[in-house]
Design an enzyme around this catalytic site. Structure first.
Site, short mmCIF file in Angstrom:
data_model
loop_
_atom_site.label_atom_id
_atom_site.label_comp_id
_atom_site.label_asym_id
_atom_site.label_seq_id
_atom_site.Cartn_x
_atom_site.Cartn_y
_atom_site.Cartn_z
N ASP A 18 70.93 20.26 26.03
CA ASP A 18 70.17 20.86 24.81
C ASP A 18 71.05 22.33 24.42
OD1 ASP A 18 68.45 21.81 22.97
OD2 ASP A 18 67.07 22.72 24.40
N MET A 19 71.60 22.29 23.20
CA MET A 19 72.19 23.53 22.65
C MET A 19 71.33 24.70 22.83
SD MET A 19 74.81 21.72 22.24
CE MET A 19 75.91 22.84 21.56
N TYR A 23 71.26 27.05 15.63
CA TYR A 23 71.64 27.14 14.43
C TYR A 23 72.29 28.72 14.51
CZ TYR A 23 68.68 23.72 12.08
OH TYR A 23 68.22 22.38 11.90
N ARG A 60 66.03 37.74 21.39
CA ARG A 60 65.05 37.41 22.41
C ARG A 60 64.73 38.55 23.22
NH1 ARG A 60 65.39 30.86 23.22
NH2 ARG A 60 66.46 30.42 21.34
N ASP A 120 70.26 18.90 17.99
CA ASP A 120 70.68 19.57 19.09
C ASP A 120 70.75 19.35 20.52
OD1 ASP A 120 68.26 20.79 19.53
OD2 ASP A 120 69.17 22.60 19.95
N GLU A 121 70.17 18.02 20.74
CA GLU A 121 69.78 17.40 21.86
C GLU A 121 70.41 15.96 22.19
OE1 GLU A 121 65.15 17.89 23.33
OE2 GLU A 121 65.66 17.73 21.39
N1 DCP Z 1 64.57 24.51 14.04
C1 DCP Z 1 64.00 24.52 13.03
N2 DCP Z 1 62.55 24.71 12.90
C2 DCP Z 1 61.91 24.82 14.12
C3 DCP Z 1 62.67 24.73 15.41
C4 DCP Z 1 63.90 24.45 15.53
O1 DCP Z 1 64.59 24.62 12.28
N3 DCP Z 1 60.70 25.02 14.12
C5 DCP Z 1 65.84 24.35 14.47
C6 DCP Z 1 66.68 25.69 14.70
C7 DCP Z 1 67.12 25.54 16.00
C8 DCP Z 1 67.51 24.29 16.20
O2 DCP Z 1 66.31 23.49 15.46
O3 DCP Z 1 68.34 26.13 16.45
C9 DCP Z 1 67.24 23.67 17.61
O4 DCP Z 1 65.83 23.97 18.05
P1 DCP Z 1 65.47 24.26 19.42
O5 DCP Z 1 63.96 24.14 19.68
O6 DCP Z 1 66.22 23.63 20.40
O7 DCP Z 1 65.63 25.96 19.58
P2 DCP Z 1 67.19 26.64 19.69
O8 DCP Z 1 68.33 25.67 19.88
O9 DCP Z 1 67.32 27.39 18.41
O10 DCP Z 1 66.92 27.64 21.00
P3 DCP Z 1 67.07 27.33 22.60
O11 DCP Z 1 67.86 27.81 23.16
O12 DCP Z 1 65.61 27.78 22.85
O13 DCP Z 1 66.75 25.76 22.87
#
Ligand code: DCP
Length: 690
Positions: A18-19, A23, A60, A120-121
């Site tokens: 998982d990235m 974004y 965060r 991103d997964e």
């Molecule tokens: N995303 C979005 N709207 C949301 C949730 C996520 O547009 N409600 C987009 C932005 C995130 C990407 O999808 O960067 C991946 O979502 P993740 O839930 O994996 O969260 P992140 O990658 O941002 O953070 P984490 O490091 O916690 O996985």
């Protein structure tokens, strides 16, 4: 509905990657000066600073959360950098993130079967790579172990913080460990290497979970973020699962999770352990009962699917509060933008990946003016997908109209153009049921694409042709599109669309039948399928030629003729080859037109002077095959030689390539009408086996 799948082996090595704040990382790569600073990506809607959709780990630590808006984030972290998501067509343009995700997938897929689970997964099945490492260079044989491996979190290891690294090293190098855990240790090496490679090549960090199934790997990947990895040894499964809130488990966030809580008093996965499999089956049915019993014990047989490309394409937008859409004109305006984007992405997917999407679905959220009606959900609607912006828009509008009619049901006053009483707060379009097309089909498709451009678009969808998203089967076929196709084939007004979309609908049938087959070795199977055309059809197999119905077929030059096709589609779907169906249906299922009356008569006359092998030269430069079934009904097909793409020939079975090439050579054509027609017409003819 969850599906209970037994585990094929408990010695698998599965990783979920998982990235981290994805974004944000993509934006930071674009603007490196943002690196290391509290950063968030915000939506295009600037109200109150825009909704946060991704938050960097630095932000965060100040308490910034995704649920905040930009203004609030600024108040808790004044130095936060807010980056607006790219915008195109008045809405967020996620292509930069999608492409970044593809870069990562390309790297991760180097070591094993790779399933792109979201933007991103990724899931990886690293069993083979881990087994190889265990047999060739087991961890205990290594003198140097990379720091990234030693930094792994191994669930269940208890040690003082200062001793954790040593404890991990020992766990990884235990020579007397259970083989399954040894394989997981090898998995930790492989994943660490992949993650470092991703960082090196893309500048993105990621986190990972390593376990013996997908469910556990996914749970573990989020446990230690960012840029870390977590391993789930066998002995730690119980302690990992037991305290987890039941609603946090995949597929238990909805009604099923609610029922477990309300009806059985199950709040954590551990609570589920007290119920026998029989009791759970009694309450939730055999499949779901077993699935629940399994997940409580960390059993999950889901395979990592081999899929590096997205499963579907979607585009949409929310229209909160006063921004809600209240007129059909506004809906059309937005659907037009969505259709344009979807069409572009589908074209790219077709071009680059040779994939075709089969189903178009419209989702919407709505509210009505009257409180009492507001509980009702706007139904999602689907139909077979036709390529091209215009077609997608046309279908999307029809889907919307059908959904709205159902949503409003009896309240007729609210329906129509310029209507009031309803508001759409969320609108989206998606293209799904994407299947690979064998490479051999591409030029054939192009050929028909060109051919269909000469046809005109006519008929509108009606409600019956639109099927509920819910009717899509889980088996990978699209039940609804079959009924759509059946309807079109059974009705004389079947249309031919100007941009080749008729081809797509027909191709879809072809693909539905073949989709399972294509999953494996598309090209091989396609060749095999084509070859099977030249083998005699067994007596009890359904045959196209036994339809026994009149069908006068369209000349590729433009004349449209058809007769009753009733029952034909079913027979075709049951047992005939797809290429045969494709060629035949392409030419057969056209709407009769006024101007085609003469053509029809001409064809009928020509047919009467048909040769013994069932072929006659055609005035349009094509060949026509005339066949009589046992009941003396006529099936007449015309193929236009001049417009056949020579590339198609290479994709035909070898046994007929030569003959078709000769058939395409002008000097031969002039004096070899009969011969050139014989084999190819026979080959593609509906009743060649008679
Ligand atoms: N995303 C979005 N709207 C949301 C949730 C996520 O547009 N409600 C987009 C932005 C995130 C990407 O999808 O960067 C991946 O979502 P993740 O839930 O994996 O969260 P992140 O990658 O941002 O953070 P984490 O490091 O916690 O996985």
């Amino acid at each position: 509905m969850p599906v209970a799948r037994p585990e094929s082996s408990d010695s698998r090595v599965i990783a979920h990657v998982d990235m981290d704040c994805f974004y944000v990382q993509v934006e930071q790569r674009k603007q490196p000066e943002l690196r290391g600073h509290p950063t968030a990506v915000v939506q295009y809607n600037a109200w109150k600073g825009g909704g946060l959709i991704a938050v960097s780990y630095e932000a965060r630590s100040f308490g910034v959360k995704r649920s905040m808006r930009g203004d609030e984030a600024k108040s808790v972290c004044p130095e936060i950098q807010l980056v607006r998501v790219p915008v195109a067509r008045g809405k967020a343009d996620l292509s930069i993130y999608r492409n970044a995700g593809s870069e990562v997938v390309a790297i991760l897929s180097r070591k094993g079967r790779c399933e792109r689970a979201s933007i991103d997964e990724v899931y990886l099945d690293l069993t083979d790579a881990a087994e190889k490492m265990l047999s060739e260079t087991p961890p205990e044989s290594l003198e140097v172990i990379d720091d990234e491996v030693i930094k792994s979190h191994v669930l269940g290891i208890s040690a003082e913080p200062s001793d954790v690294r040593q404890a991990v090293r020992e766990w990884i190098c235990r020579s007397n460990a259970d083989r399954r855990d040894k394989l997981l240790a090898c998995g930790a090496f492989i994943v660490a290497e992949l993650r470092m490679q991703v960082l090196k090549e893309t500048q993105f960090s990621c986190s990972a979970g390593i376990a013996h199934n997908k469910m556990l790997a996914k749970l573990a990947s989020g446990m230690n973020k960012p840029a870390q990895q977590t391993v789930v040894p066998f002995v730690s499964i119980k302690s990992l699962l037991e305290p987890l809130p039941i609603r946090k488990m995949k597929q238990l966030g909805g009604k099923l999770g609610c029922s477990l809580q309300d009806d059985l008093g199950v709040n954590t996965v551990g609570d589920l352990l007290q119920f026998s499999e029989g009791r759970l089956q009694e309450r939730y049915g055999i499949n779901t009962g077993t699935w629940l019993w399994n997940i409580a014990r960390g059993i999950n047989g889901d395979e990592v699917e081999s899929r590096v490309l997205p499963k579907s394409h979607g585009t949409g937008k929310t229209f909160p509060g006063l921004n809600c859409l209240k007129t059909i004109a506004a809906i059309e305006r937005w659907l037009s933008k969505f259709s344009e984007e979807l069409a572009e992405r589908l074209e790219v997917d077709l071009e680059q990946n040779k994939r075709i999407a089969q189903t178009l679905t419209l989702h919407a959220s709505a509210h009505k003016a009257t409180e009492s009606q507001s509980q009702k959900k706007f139904p999602s609607k689907s139909c077979p997908l036709r390529y091209g912006t215009t077609k997608i828009l046309e279908d999307a509008l029809n889907l919307f109209q059908a959904g709205l009619r159902e949503y409003l049901s009896s309240s007729s006053k609210a329906y129509g153009n310029g209507c009031s009483g309803w508001g759409i707060t969320n609108l989206s379009l998606s293209a799904s049921k994407i299947v690979d097309i064998p490479s051999g089909t591409c030029s054939i498709m192009k050929y028909f694409h060109t051919q269909d451009q000469s046809c005109s678009s006519t008929k509108e969808f009606n409600d019956k042709e639109i099927f509920e998203a819910a009717t899509l089967s889980t088996s990978g076929t699209c039940a609804g599109s079959e009924s759509y196709l059946m309807k079109h084939l059974q009705e004389p007004q079947t249309e031919c669309h100007e941009d080749g979309t008729k081809m797509n609908t027909l191709m879809q049938t072809h693909l539905e039948d073949e989709s399972r087959m294509f999953e494996d070795k598309a090209q091989t199977n396609f060749s095999r399928e084509i070859s099977s055309l030249s083998t005699p059809v067994k007596k009890n197999e359904p045959q196209l030629d036994s339809v026994g119905e009149d069908a006068v077929i369209k000349d590729a030059a433009g004349g449209n003729r058809s007769r009753d096709q009733k029952g034909k589609a079913l027979k075709e779907k049951q047992g005939t080859s797809s290429i045969l169906q494709f060629f035949q249906t392409k030419n057969c299922f056209q709407e009769p037109k006024e101007e085609s009356v003469n053509d029809m008569q001409e064809t009928t006359e020509s047919s009467c002077s048909g040769k013994a092998d069932g072929t006659v030269p055609s005035e349009s430069g094509g060949i026509r095959s005339l066949h009589r079934g046992a009941d003396q009904s006529r099936v007449d097909c015309i193929y236009k030689i001049d417009e056949i793409d020579p590339n198609v020939v290479d994709e035909l079975p070898r046994e007929i390539q030569e003959e078709v090439r000769a058939w395409l050579r002008p000097q031969k054509r002039a004096n070899n009408t009969m011969r050139r027609g014989s084999s190819i017409t026979h080959y593609f003819s509906p009743n060649k086996n008679l």
